[in-house]
Write an enzyme that holds these catalytic residues in place. Structure first.
Site, mmCIF file in Angstrom:
data_model
loop_
_atom_site.group_PDB
_atom_site.id
_atom_site.type_symbol
_atom_site.label_atom_id
_atom_site.label_comp_id
_atom_site.label_asym_id
_atom_site.label_seq_id
_atom_site.Cartn_x
_atom_site.Cartn_y
_atom_site.Cartn_z
ATOM 1 N N LYS A 179 0.888 -1.172 0.000
ATOM 2 C CA LYS A 179 0.000 0.000 0.000
ATOM 3 C C LYS A 179 0.921 1.216 0.000
ATOM 4 O O LYS A 179 1.385 1.674 1.029
ATOM 5 C CB LYS A 179 -0.874 -0.007 1.259
ATOM 6 C CG LYS A 179 -2.213 0.673 1.136
ATOM 7 C CD LYS A 179 -2.178 2.117 0.696
ATOM 8 C CE LYS A 179 -2.074 3.096 1.845
ATOM 9 N NZ LYS A 179 -1.823 4.495 1.374
ATOM 10 N N GLU A 254 8.632 1.782 11.474
ATOM 11 C CA GLU A 254 9.767 2.696 11.240
ATOM 12 C C GLU A 254 9.174 4.093 11.199
ATOM 13 O O GLU A 254 8.500 4.448 10.230
ATOM 14 C CB GLU A 254 10.443 2.381 9.896
ATOM 15 C CG GLU A 254 11.006 0.984 9.774
ATOM 16 C CD GLU A 254 12.263 0.791 10.592
ATOM 17 O OE1 GLU A 254 12.722 1.753 11.249
ATOM 18 O OE2 GLU A 254 12.789 -0.335 10.601
ATOM 19 N N CYS A 288 13.801 10.701 7.093
ATOM 20 C CA CYS A 288 13.550 10.420 8.512
ATOM 21 C C CYS A 288 14.813 10.516 9.354
ATOM 22 O O CYS A 288 14.762 10.902 10.507
ATOM 23 C CB CYS A 288 12.906 9.048 8.661
ATOM 24 S SG CYS A 288 13.879 7.737 7.927
ATOM 25 N N GLU A 389 9.076 16.783 14.668
ATOM 26 C CA GLU A 389 9.637 16.494 13.352
ATOM 27 C C GLU A 389 8.962 17.406 12.328
ATOM 28 O O GLU A 389 7.747 17.360 12.151
ATOM 29 C CB GLU A 389 9.383 15.034 12.996
ATOM 30 C CG GLU A 389 9.979 14.666 11.664
ATOM 31 C CD GLU A 389 9.720 13.227 11.275
ATOM 32 O OE1 GLU A 389 8.555 12.807 11.302
ATOM 33 O OE2 GLU A 389 10.692 12.528 10.939
HETATM 34 P P1 NDP Z 1 2.021 8.870 7.174
HETATM 35 O O1 NDP Z 1 2.203 8.268 8.500
HETATM 36 O O2 NDP Z 1 0.982 9.899 6.985
HETATM 37 O O3 NDP Z 1 1.691 7.758 6.075
HETATM 38 C C1 NDP Z 1 2.521 6.655 5.823
HETATM 39 C C2 NDP Z 1 1.736 5.594 5.094
HETATM 40 O O4 NDP Z 1 0.710 5.104 5.941
HETATM 41 C C3 NDP Z 1 1.025 6.087 3.839
HETATM 42 O O5 NDP Z 1 1.002 5.050 2.880
HETATM 43 C C4 NDP Z 1 -0.371 6.387 4.354
HETATM 44 O O6 NDP Z 1 -1.323 6.377 3.322
HETATM 45 C C5 NDP Z 1 -0.560 5.211 5.302
HETATM 46 N N1 NDP Z 1 -1.579 5.387 6.337
HETATM 47 C C6 NDP Z 1 -2.071 6.542 6.862
HETATM 48 N N2 NDP Z 1 -3.002 6.263 7.811
HETATM 49 C C7 NDP Z 1 -3.088 4.907 7.892
HETATM 50 C C8 NDP Z 1 -3.867 3.996 8.692
HETATM 51 N N3 NDP Z 1 -4.728 4.424 9.622
HETATM 52 N N4 NDP Z 1 -3.684 2.665 8.506
HETATM 53 C C9 NDP Z 1 -2.810 2.206 7.601
HETATM 54 N N5 NDP Z 1 -2.069 3.003 6.804
HETATM 55 C C10 NDP Z 1 -2.194 4.344 6.951
HETATM 56 O O7 NDP Z 1 3.463 9.377 6.767
HETATM 57 P P2 NDP Z 1 3.864 10.225 5.519
HETATM 58 O O8 NDP Z 1 3.514 9.509 4.261
HETATM 59 O O9 NDP Z 1 3.384 11.610 5.749
HETATM 60 O O10 NDP Z 1 5.483 10.141 5.610
HETATM 61 C C11 NDP Z 1 6.233 10.974 6.384
HETATM 62 C C12 NDP Z 1 6.584 10.317 7.697
HETATM 63 O O11 NDP Z 1 7.255 9.089 7.492
HETATM 64 C C13 NDP Z 1 7.545 11.165 8.496
HETATM 65 O O12 NDP Z 1 7.069 11.341 9.801
HETATM 66 C C14 NDP Z 1 8.845 10.364 8.513
HETATM 67 O O13 NDP Z 1 9.649 10.506 9.609
HETATM 68 C C15 NDP Z 1 8.367 8.978 8.385
HETATM 69 N N6 NDP Z 1 9.418 8.153 7.795
HETATM 70 C C16 NDP Z 1 10.088 7.264 8.590
HETATM 71 C C17 NDP Z 1 11.130 6.514 8.086
HETATM 72 C C18 NDP Z 1 11.819 5.496 8.935
HETATM 73 O O14 NDP Z 1 12.377 4.567 8.384
HETATM 74 N N7 NDP Z 1 11.829 5.608 10.236
HETATM 75 C C19 NDP Z 1 11.552 6.647 6.699
HETATM 76 C C20 NDP Z 1 10.782 7.588 5.956
HETATM 77 C C21 NDP Z 1 9.744 8.316 6.501
HETATM 78 P P3 NDP Z 1 -1.732 7.747 2.563
HETATM 79 O O15 NDP Z 1 -0.498 8.507 2.265
HETATM 80 O O16 NDP Z 1 -2.387 7.212 1.357
HETATM 81 O O17 NDP Z 1 -2.635 8.465 3.511
#
Ligand code: NDP
Length: 487
Positions: A179, A254, A288, A389
């Site tokens: 997804k 993560e 991140c 962040e």
């Molecule tokens: P989000 O947490 O908003 O979304 C991440 C993914 O989860 C997307 O595919 C999103 O879908 C999906 N999602 C959202 N809500 C749900 C739910 N209730 N159940 C299941 N899936 C869900 O993060 P962002 O996309 O905004 O990415 C940025 C964040 O990711 C930052 O905080 C960053 O730190 C973190 N990150 C962490 C990394 C690590 O390895 N620690 C690496 C890279 C990023 P949709 O977008 O379609 O809403």
């Protein structure tokens, strides 16, 4: 190179490419222009159910029964196809994520090796014999796959994160449903097309697109999904942990970070400056592990800042398609708004925002989501702008007195993803490495994740490890078997 489809992208469910049961589409944008780049079909609840059932059937019918050699062969074929299409996928990421093309190409360079690495460590999916108290008893362990895994990725590194989740999940004998982030789904679609060509049986890999709150939620709570591997924000991660708790699912999270870069007075300042600048420039700071708190010992603060600001003044911010561009736009209008709000907040809290870089925009890129590199001078660690962040090209600059002060400030964060320190004093480097509450520590270099070393956060930066051998353990479960040979 024309790399984007003019027709809406379909979902991959079992052996079918499909518009889904409701036929709805959503737009995905080019963040450099703000224009619609492509349309993507949105999965319904019924589509998610169908994808999970297809993955479950593929797992039960054949994937769990494949030999290690067979899985390895398919992953190696996929690696070769990825290498063939690497440039195309890099362009898709540049157009959909806004990464400069030089960075997209560079970040995908290791992906074929990642797939080959996980093909190569499949033999680690094995148990051991354990001598237990009774000589008549043969005690051994079996390392078994988990079943259907949901892989959920964010928008900042859609392809590298997908590959580094897929490789170990498939190598361990699981089937998967991807997804991708609704904001940047296109590179995952290009990857999905390679599985059939590589010869993977239908249903082993499925892709559903759509909103996280609906499609993502339905997927992670599905009773046939055994493991969720999620990369994204901490709030979403905690929500997933809560919504999967009643089924006691295996969850790897993560999450976010607010990583410190600690510069001691005896540090090679030019190296420290290069790493600090790189972290704010790369992917516009939407990384991140980016060091977004610069902790600088008071006695070298002016010198360090002088060099850093000089470097940031030269940053070329502009069209990601231009090979000379160092920094592209942020991924979306919402992300741009969020970052600008935090810069405003930092000013209100008493920090001094200093904006750097050259914005080189033409007519096409004028409406894009650009933000220039910004240092928050005179910050202190308790400011909200130094604790939250921001996920953009913004770094708080914070002074410290001595080693103990540096460690205290570095650990004063709810996150613990990565930490970087620069010093020529080996003893201090090792004391700090031990004391830092962080899943990754880099000494006299930047944190660059790699597919063959474990990666994961402390504190609210996550649970579990991905990549490296640990990723195989994360994707399997261990069964203990006793056999009484005396019977
Ligand atoms: P989000 O947490 O908003 O979304 C991440 C993914 O989860 C997307 O595919 C999103 O879908 C999906 N999602 C959202 N809500 C749900 C739910 N209730 N159940 C299941 N899936 C869900 O993060 P962002 O996309 O905004 O990415 C940025 C964040 O990711 C930052 O905080 C960053 O730190 C973190 N990150 C962490 C990394 C690590 O390895 N620690 C690496 C890279 C990023 P949709 O977008 O379609 O809403």
């Amino acid at each position: 190179m024309n790399v984007i489809d003019s027709q809406p992208y379909e979902l991959l469910i079992g052996q079918r490419w499909t518009a889904g049961s409701q036929g709805h589409t959503f737009d995905t944008l080019n963040p450099a222009t703000g224009q619609v780049l492509a349309q993507v079909h949105e999965a319904s609840e019924a589509d998610v159910d169908a994808a999970v059932r297809a993955a479950h059937e593929a797992y039960e019918k054949y994937w769990r029964k494949t030999t290690p050699a067979e899985r390895g062969r398919l992953l190696r074929r996929l690696a070769a196809l990825f290498e063939r299409d690497r440039e195309k996928i890099a362009w898709i990421e540049t157009l959909n994520v806004g990464k400069p093309i030089t960075h997209s190409l560079d970040s995908l360079k290791a992906m074929p090796s990642s797939l080959e690495y996980f093909a190569g460590i499949i033999p680690a999916v094995r148990g051991e014999t354990i001598p237990v108290g009774d000589n008549d008893v043969l005690n051994f362990t079996l390392r078994e796959p988990l079943g259907v895994c949901a892989l959920i990725t964010p928008w900042n590194y859609p392809m590298t994160l997908t590959v580094n989740k897929l490789g170990p999940a498939l190598a361990a004998g699981n089937t998967v449903i991807l997804k991708p982030s609704e904001v940047t789904p296109l590179s995952a679609m290009a990857l999905a097309r390679l599985f059939e060509e590589a010869g993977f049986p239908p249903g082993v890999v499925n892709v559903v697109n759509g909103q996280g709150a609906t499609v993502g939620e339905r997927l992670v709570t599905h009773s046939l999904v055994s493991r969720v591997s999620f990369t994204g924000g901490t709030v979403t991660g905690a929500r997933i942990q809560a919504s999967t708790a009643s089924d006691v699912k295996r969850v790897t999270l993560e999450l976010g970070g607010k990583s410190p870069l600690i510069v001691f007075a005896d540090a090679p300042l030019d190296k420290a400056v290069a790493v600090a600048a790189g972290d704010i420039i790369k992917n516009s700071g939407q990384v991140c592990i980016a060091c977004t708190r610069l902790l600088v010992q008071e006695s070298v603060r002016d010198e360090f800042l002088g060099q850093l600001q000089q470097r940031l003044d030269t940053v070329r911010v502009g069209s990601p398609s231009d090979a000379a561009t160092e920094m592209g736009p942020l991924v979306s209008a919402a992300q741009k708004k969020r970052v600008e709000k935090y810069i405003q907040l930092a000013g209100d809290e008493g920090a001094t925002p200093a904006v750097h870089g050259n914005l080189l925009l033409d007519n096409a890129t004028q409406p894009g989501f650009f933000v220039r590199p910004t240092l928050l001078l005179n910050s202190h660690n308790r400011m909200q702008s130094a604790q939250d962040e921001i996920f953009g090209p913004v770094q708080s600059v914070i002074g410290f007195r001595d080693e103990a002060d540096a460690l205290r400030i570095a650990n004063d964060s709810r996150y613990g993803l990565a930490a970087v320190l620069f010093t020529h004093d080996g003893g201090r480097a090792l004391r700090m490495a031990r004391g830092l509450q962080s899943g990754s520590v880099a000494i006299n270099t930047g944190v660059r994740t790699s597919f063959d070393a474990p990666f994961g956060g402390y504190k609210q930066s996550g649970i579990g490890k991905e990549r490296g051998l640990e990723a195989i353990y994360e994707n399997t479960q261990l069964k203990n078997v006793k056999y009484d040979m005396g019977v």
